[in-house]
Design an enzyme around this catalytic site. Structure first.
Site, PDB file in Angstrom:
ATOM      1  N   HIS A   1      37.572  -3.376  -3.769  1.00 37.35           N
ATOM      2  CA  HIS A   1      36.702  -4.562  -3.758  1.00 37.35           C
ATOM      3  C   HIS A   1      37.407  -5.769  -4.367  1.00 37.35           C
ATOM      4  CE1 HIS A   1      32.843  -1.927  -3.448  1.00 37.35           C
ATOM      5  NE2 HIS A   1      33.540  -1.965  -2.328  1.00 37.35           N
TER       6      HIS A   1
ATOM      7  N   ARG B   1      32.013 -13.454 -15.554  1.00 45.02           N
ATOM      8  CA  ARG B   1      32.455 -12.062 -15.528  1.00 45.02           C
ATOM      9  C   ARG B   1      33.932 -11.954 -15.905  1.00 45.02           C
ATOM     10  NH1 ARG B   1      30.876  -9.317 -10.174  1.00 45.02           N
ATOM     11  NH2 ARG B   1      31.507  -7.458 -11.329  1.00 45.02           N
TER      12      ARG B   1
ATOM     13  N   SER C   1      27.055   4.737  -8.154  1.00 43.19           N
ATOM     14  CA  SER C   1      25.731   5.170  -7.664  1.00 43.19           C
ATOM     15  C   SER C   1      25.814   5.667  -6.227  1.00 43.19           C
ATOM     16  CB  SER C   1      24.753   3.999  -7.737  1.00 43.19           C
ATOM     17  OG  SER C   1      25.240   2.944  -6.905  1.00 43.19           O
TER      18      SER C   1
HETATM   19  N1  APR Z   1      28.897   6.601 -17.991  1.00 41.37           N
HETATM   20  C1  APR Z   1      28.904   7.115 -16.731  1.00 41.37           C
HETATM   21  N2  APR Z   1      28.154   6.617 -15.715  1.00 41.37           N
HETATM   22  C2  APR Z   1      27.388   5.535 -15.989  1.00 41.37           C
HETATM   23  C3  APR Z   1      27.329   4.942 -17.275  1.00 41.37           C
HETATM   24  C4  APR Z   1      28.131   5.517 -18.297  1.00 41.37           C
HETATM   25  N3  APR Z   1      28.152   5.017 -19.544  1.00 41.37           N
HETATM   26  N4  APR Z   1      26.449   3.903 -17.212  1.00 41.37           N
HETATM   27  C5  APR Z   1      25.995   3.838 -15.947  1.00 41.37           C
HETATM   28  N5  APR Z   1      26.530   4.833 -15.210  1.00 41.37           N
HETATM   29  C6  APR Z   1      26.310   5.134 -13.803  1.00 41.37           C
HETATM   30  C7  APR Z   1      24.915   4.849 -13.314  1.00 41.37           C
HETATM   31  O1  APR Z   1      24.107   6.008 -13.463  1.00 41.37           O
HETATM   32  C8  APR Z   1      25.143   4.538 -11.831  1.00 41.37           C
HETATM   33  O2  APR Z   1      25.057   5.720 -11.044  1.00 41.37           O
HETATM   34  O3  APR Z   1      27.162   4.287 -13.070  1.00 41.37           O
HETATM   35  C9  APR Z   1      26.590   4.025 -11.788  1.00 41.37           C
HETATM   36  C10 APR Z   1      26.674   2.527 -11.536  1.00 41.37           C
HETATM   37  O4  APR Z   1      26.163   2.279 -10.249  1.00 41.37           O
HETATM   38  P1  APR Z   1      26.158   0.768  -9.714  1.00 41.37           P
HETATM   39  O5  APR Z   1      25.621  -0.128 -10.757  1.00 41.37           O
HETATM   40  O6  APR Z   1      25.530   0.794  -8.352  1.00 41.37           O
HETATM   41  O7  APR Z   1      27.722   0.404  -9.577  1.00 41.37           O
HETATM   42  P2  APR Z   1      28.700   0.832  -8.415  1.00 41.37           P
HETATM   43  O8  APR Z   1      28.363   2.170  -7.855  1.00 41.37           O
HETATM   44  O9  APR Z   1      30.086   0.638  -8.935  1.00 41.37           O
HETATM   45  O10 APR Z   1      28.431  -0.295  -7.286  1.00 41.37           O
HETATM   46  C11 APR Z   1      29.256  -0.256  -6.142  1.00 41.37           C
HETATM   47  O11 APR Z   1      28.292  -2.313  -5.365  1.00 41.37           O
HETATM   48  O12 APR Z   1      27.519  -4.364  -5.989  1.00 41.37           O
HETATM   49  C12 APR Z   1      28.555  -3.723  -5.385  1.00 41.37           C
HETATM   50  O13 APR Z   1      30.775  -4.424  -5.271  1.00 41.37           O
HETATM   51  C13 APR Z   1      29.820  -3.950  -6.156  1.00 41.37           C
HETATM   52  O14 APR Z   1      31.594  -2.400  -6.614  1.00 41.37           O
HETATM   53  C14 APR Z   1      30.176  -2.557  -6.653  1.00 41.37           C
HETATM   54  C15 APR Z   1      29.500  -1.650  -5.656  1.00 41.37           C
END
Ligand code: APR
Length: 223
Positions: free
Chosen positions: A105, A55, A173
């Site tokens: 984080h 990563r 999310s």
């Molecule tokens: N533009 C805007 N939003 C997007 C895009 C994009 N191009 N692509 C994906 N998304 C949205 C998805 O719809 C989703 O709601 O980004 C969100 C990503 O969600 P996750 O994958 O759950 O990531 P995140 O919310 O940052 O996770 C939180 O979980 O695993 C742990 O520590 C890790 O910091 C992370 C935390």
């Protein structure tokens, strides 16, 4: 206006860094208990370093996108006091011009000694035999917050969110606490900017949906 912004992996998705819970996301490829928990690190430090080394290399090769630059510009606009709180461990906010980003984080490009607490800029490749530059213990780890650990700067984060006139969650999310609970602390207006409405959409006053590289610059322009 005091603006508190919480960002997640969706902000860096268009820079080529994976999200976690989308289709094909990082947690569909790796077992998070093995690579993102203290127990996983204790059981197999080489696997964990391999996960973060990949990563880190990806992060170094990636570029900030229009959403990062728009937030950097917003922060330099003196009309607003903008705090950027991120769940992301990449440095794309900083490379997009943001300052004093609160990495709740932790940061992929920083290393931490589990023995003495020393922090330093992480080499691209870390291994279980690396020695701490201060105490020489072979207990170096990525300076990231794993599941079951306490996120950084929570007091400052809670204060900034509760004082804000506008709280905006971008590209997350809203499933991982305490970040997912921050919207409940916001006293002012709240807005969700995401690819699609999240399960937490109802907790926000309003939402704008689409790719971050279009909705974030549009939103910044609209302020
Ligand atoms: N533009 C805007 N939003 C997007 C895009 C994009 N191009 N692509 C994906 N998304 C949205 C998805 O719809 C989703 O709601 O980004 C969100 C990503 O969600 P996750 O994958 O759950 O990531 P995140 O919310 O940052 O996770 C939180 O979980 O695993 C742990 O520590 C890790 O910091 C992370 C935390």
């Amino acid at each position: 206006m005091k603006i508190a912004i919480l960002t997640g992996a969706g902000l860096s998705a268009e820079s080529g860094l994976g999200t976690f819970r989308d289709k094909g996301g990082i947690w569909t490829k790796y077992d998070l208990t093995q690579v993102a928990t203290p127990e996983g690190f204790a059981a197999d430090p080489a696997l964990v370093h391999e996960f973060y080394n990949a990563r880190r290399a990806n992060c170094v090769e990636s570029e900030p996108n229009a959403a990062h630059f728009a937030l950097g510009e917003l922060q330099s606009d003196s009309a607003h006091e903008v705090t950027i709180i991120t769940q992301n461990i990449d440095d794309l906010h900083e490379r997009g011009g943001a300052k004093d980003v609160i990495h709740m984080h932790g940061q992929l490009l920083r290393a931490l000694c589990a023995n003495c607490g020393e922090r330093w800029d992480a080499p691209i490749i870390m291994t279980p035999t690396d020695l701490c530059p201060r105490c020489s213990a072979p207990q170096t780890r990525p300076d990231v917050v794993w599941f079951g650990e306490i996120p950084y700067a929570m007091e400052t984060i809670q204060q900034k969110v509760s004082e804000s006139d506008l709280f905006v969650a971008i590209g997350t999310s809203a499933t991982v606490y305490p970040a997912a609970g921050l919207v409940q602390l916001a006293r002012g207006e709240t807005r969700e900017l995401n690819l699609a409405p999240t399960d937490a959409a109802g907790a926000f006053d309003s939402g704008r949906y689409g790719p971050a590289t279009s909705i974030v610059p549009e939103w910044v322009q609209s302020l």
